[in-house]
Design an enzyme around this catalytic site. Sequence first.
Site, PDB file in Angstrom:
ATOM      1  N   GLY A  46      -3.645  47.569 -11.603  1.00  0.00           N
ATOM      2  CA  GLY A  46      -4.698  48.141 -12.498  1.00  0.00           C
ATOM      3  C   GLY A  46      -3.922  48.605 -13.849  1.00  0.00           C
ATOM      4  O   GLY A  46      -4.686  48.687 -14.712  1.00  0.00           O
ATOM      5  N   ASP A  67       5.277  41.258  -9.111  1.00  0.00           N
ATOM      6  CA  ASP A  67       4.328  41.748  -8.229  1.00  0.00           C
ATOM      7  C   ASP A  67       4.348  40.784  -6.767  1.00  0.00           C
ATOM      8  O   ASP A  67       4.567  39.571  -7.142  1.00  0.00           O
ATOM      9  CB  ASP A  67       3.104  41.827  -8.787  1.00  0.00           C
ATOM     10  CG  ASP A  67       2.023  42.598  -8.174  1.00  0.00           C
ATOM     11  OD1 ASP A  67       1.559  43.637  -8.856  1.00  0.00           O
ATOM     12  OD2 ASP A  67       1.637  42.626  -6.878  1.00  0.00           O
ATOM     13  N   LYS A  90      -0.617  37.429  -8.796  1.00  0.00           N
ATOM     14  CA  LYS A  90      -0.856  38.454  -9.900  1.00  0.00           C
ATOM     15  C   LYS A  90      -0.070  37.966 -11.273  1.00  0.00           C
ATOM     16  O   LYS A  90      -0.661  38.180 -12.191  1.00  0.00           O
ATOM     17  CB  LYS A  90      -0.831  39.686  -9.512  1.00  0.00           C
ATOM     18  CG  LYS A  90      -1.897  40.420  -8.742  1.00  0.00           C
ATOM     19  CD  LYS A  90      -2.034  41.772  -8.491  1.00  0.00           C
ATOM     20  CE  LYS A  90      -3.120  42.239  -7.587  1.00  0.00           C
ATOM     21  NZ  LYS A  90      -2.867  43.639  -7.235  1.00  0.00           N
ATOM     22  N   ASN A 113       8.624  41.067  -3.357  1.00  0.00           N
ATOM     23  CA  ASN A 113       8.726  42.312  -3.026  1.00  0.00           C
ATOM     24  C   ASN A 113      10.010  42.957  -3.390  1.00  0.00           C
ATOM     25  O   ASN A 113      10.758  42.590  -2.776  1.00  0.00           O
ATOM     26  CB  ASN A 113       8.314  42.452  -1.563  1.00  0.00           C
ATOM     27  CG  ASN A 113       8.080  43.944  -0.988  1.00  0.00           C
ATOM     28  OD1 ASN A 113       8.284  44.929  -1.634  1.00  0.00           O
ATOM     29  ND2 ASN A 113       7.790  43.991   0.013  1.00  0.00           N
ATOM     30  N   ASN A 150       3.056  52.855  -4.885  1.00  0.00           N
ATOM     31  CA  ASN A 150       3.611  53.554  -3.688  1.00  0.00           C
ATOM     32  C   ASN A 150       5.110  54.043  -3.929  1.00  0.00           C
ATOM     33  O   ASN A 150       5.913  53.665  -4.691  1.00  0.00           O
ATOM     34  CB  ASN A 150       3.592  52.814  -2.549  1.00  0.00           C
ATOM     35  CG  ASN A 150       4.390  51.304  -2.763  1.00  0.00           C
ATOM     36  OD1 ASN A 150       5.629  51.488  -2.347  1.00  0.00           O
ATOM     37  ND2 ASN A 150       3.679  50.496  -3.280  1.00  0.00           N
ATOM     38  N   CYS A 192      15.983  61.970 -12.274  1.00  0.00           N
ATOM     39  CA  CYS A 192      15.672  60.703 -11.585  1.00  0.00           C
ATOM     40  C   CYS A 192      14.475  60.954 -10.721  1.00  0.00           C
ATOM     41  O   CYS A 192      14.100  62.043 -10.407  1.00  0.00           O
ATOM     42  CB  CYS A 192      16.721  60.000 -11.013  1.00  0.00           C
ATOM     43  SG  CYS A 192      17.107  60.329  -9.337  1.00  0.00           S
ATOM     44  N   CYS A 216     -10.060  53.407   1.843  1.00  0.00           N
ATOM     45  CA  CYS A 216      -9.552  52.790   0.892  1.00  0.00           C
ATOM     46  C   CYS A 216      -9.489  53.632  -0.367  1.00  0.00           C
ATOM     47  O   CYS A 216     -10.449  54.431  -0.280  1.00  0.00           O
ATOM     48  CB  CYS A 216      -9.917  51.496   0.343  1.00  0.00           C
ATOM     49  SG  CYS A 216     -11.627  51.572  -0.476  1.00  0.00           S
ATOM     50  N   CYS A 269      21.189  65.976  -6.334  1.00  0.00           N
ATOM     51  CA  CYS A 269      20.451  64.827  -6.104  1.00  0.00           C
ATOM     52  C   CYS A 269      21.010  64.101  -5.160  1.00  0.00           C
ATOM     53  O   CYS A 269      22.571  63.945  -5.062  1.00  0.00           O
ATOM     54  CB  CYS A 269      20.349  63.979  -7.249  1.00  0.00           C
ATOM     55  SG  CYS A 269      19.327  62.579  -7.113  1.00  0.00           S
TER      56      CYS A 269
HETATM   57  P1  ATP Z   1      -4.923  46.495  -4.293  1.00  0.00           P
HETATM   58  O1  ATP Z   1      -6.087  45.981  -4.651  1.00  0.00           O
HETATM   59  O2  ATP Z   1      -3.843  45.661  -3.518  1.00  0.00           O
HETATM   60  O3  ATP Z   1      -4.803  47.925  -3.949  1.00  0.00           O
HETATM   61  P2  ATP Z   1      -4.300  47.344  -6.938  1.00  0.00           P
HETATM   62  O4  ATP Z   1      -4.323  46.390  -8.218  1.00  0.00           O
HETATM   63  O5  ATP Z   1      -5.308  48.348  -6.793  1.00  0.00           O
HETATM   64  O6  ATP Z   1      -3.946  46.556  -5.410  1.00  0.00           O
HETATM   65  P3  ATP Z   1      -2.710  49.053  -8.313  1.00  0.00           P
HETATM   66  O7  ATP Z   1      -2.405  50.373  -7.800  1.00  0.00           O
HETATM   67  O8  ATP Z   1      -3.619  48.741  -9.458  1.00  0.00           O
HETATM   68  O9  ATP Z   1      -3.012  48.153  -7.095  1.00  0.00           O
HETATM   69  O10 ATP Z   1      -1.227  48.373  -8.635  1.00  0.00           O
HETATM   70  C1  ATP Z   1       0.038  48.484  -7.997  1.00  0.00           C
HETATM   71  C2  ATP Z   1       0.353  47.168  -8.089  1.00  0.00           C
HETATM   72  O11 ATP Z   1       1.839  47.097  -7.560  1.00  0.00           O
HETATM   73  C3  ATP Z   1      -0.264  46.188  -7.008  1.00  0.00           C
HETATM   74  O12 ATP Z   1      -0.777  44.992  -7.760  1.00  0.00           O
HETATM   75  C4  ATP Z   1       0.748  45.845  -5.941  1.00  0.00           C
HETATM   76  O13 ATP Z   1       0.787  44.620  -5.601  1.00  0.00           O
HETATM   77  C5  ATP Z   1       2.130  46.206  -6.636  1.00  0.00           C
HETATM   78  N1  ATP Z   1       3.209  46.414  -5.802  1.00  0.00           N
HETATM   79  C6  ATP Z   1       3.294  47.619  -4.842  1.00  0.00           C
HETATM   80  N2  ATP Z   1       4.388  47.622  -4.302  1.00  0.00           N
HETATM   81  C7  ATP Z   1       5.066  46.570  -4.764  1.00  0.00           C
HETATM   82  C8  ATP Z   1       6.605  46.065  -4.368  1.00  0.00           C
HETATM   83  N3  ATP Z   1       7.234  46.590  -3.323  1.00  0.00           N
HETATM   84  N4  ATP Z   1       6.754  44.901  -4.944  1.00  0.00           N
HETATM   85  C9  ATP Z   1       6.009  44.143  -5.760  1.00  0.00           C
HETATM   86  N5  ATP Z   1       4.747  44.618  -6.240  1.00  0.00           N
HETATM   87  C10 ATP Z   1       4.416  45.924  -5.723  1.00  0.00           C
END
Ligand code: ATP
Length: 295
Positions: A46, A67, A90, A113, A150, A192, A216, A269
Amino acid sequence: SKVKDMSAEVADSNPYSRLMALQRMGIVENYERIQEFSVAIVGIGGVGSVAAEMLTRCGIGRLLLYDYDTVELANMNRLFFRPDQVGMTKTDAAVQTLSDINPDVALESYSLNITTVKGFEIFTESLRAKGSQKSGRSTGIDLVLSCVDNYEARMVVNQACNELGQTWMESGVSEDAVSGHIQLLVPGETACFACAPPLVVASGVDERTLKREGVCAASLPTTMGVVAGLLVQNALKYLLKFGQVSPYLGYNSLKDYFPTMEMRPNPQCSNLACFERQKEYIQTKPARDAAAKAK
Ligand code: ATP
């Protein structure tokens, strides 16, 4: 080159003419520099996808996109992705749209990832690679934008940037979708991401156990659009050297409140690379002070 060609005589139909007006109006000293910059965006959701579109429309030189996810119908309440892109990664879907909007931007798609050993390796290698870009930087990148959702992924971006001495900006939107923040992180100079861990992390709770089954997170295209705008505005100020770059800027949509603050690094740190960068920063202080005095 694309921006330079139209700097003298600008046709109104040229998309860059409005950007070059920033230069004529004295906001930006040299807008053309935008095409020399490389920006890496981690998380094309987003916030990240909208940030990528903004930088593309501004004429950034090179964008690296990371992503691990694919486009889903559930993403359609947010901006950027389209229903016909459902099922694509994506990063590939983003490259498709962004290269249509501005074919001059060099786009790189990394569907991986970043928290896996292999993913982390490819991630750091791609940040390091200098390509044909200008020298004078420790990496091939001018700025990393973190747009993940996250803690684990943020800590990995933090680790990579601390190791590489790479300046980055962090962004986040709350689970209830009504607030967000952006933050500038300069290894050794500012706190950091591990210098001041969130309370739940400091108390040793595993993030994954916080996820409630069947519940969700909320999301709003408005909050995400605002946070992407704040993030890219700060990125443009940092890259093109205008205005004041915000060290931290919060956004609370319920009260339209925008708190700011500054965080120094934590001398205790737990992140070793942060500790090293802090030492270097202190050691190089006399030289920096002398250079500032000479200006
Ligand atoms: P979802 O619908 O799965 O919740 P989102 O588009 O709502 O995804 P956002 O919070 O808008 O999620 O964006 C976070 C983005 O970061 C997501 O597209 C997710 O796939 C990506 N992401 C999160 N953790 C990782 C990671 N470890 N490696 C690569 N991409 C990541």
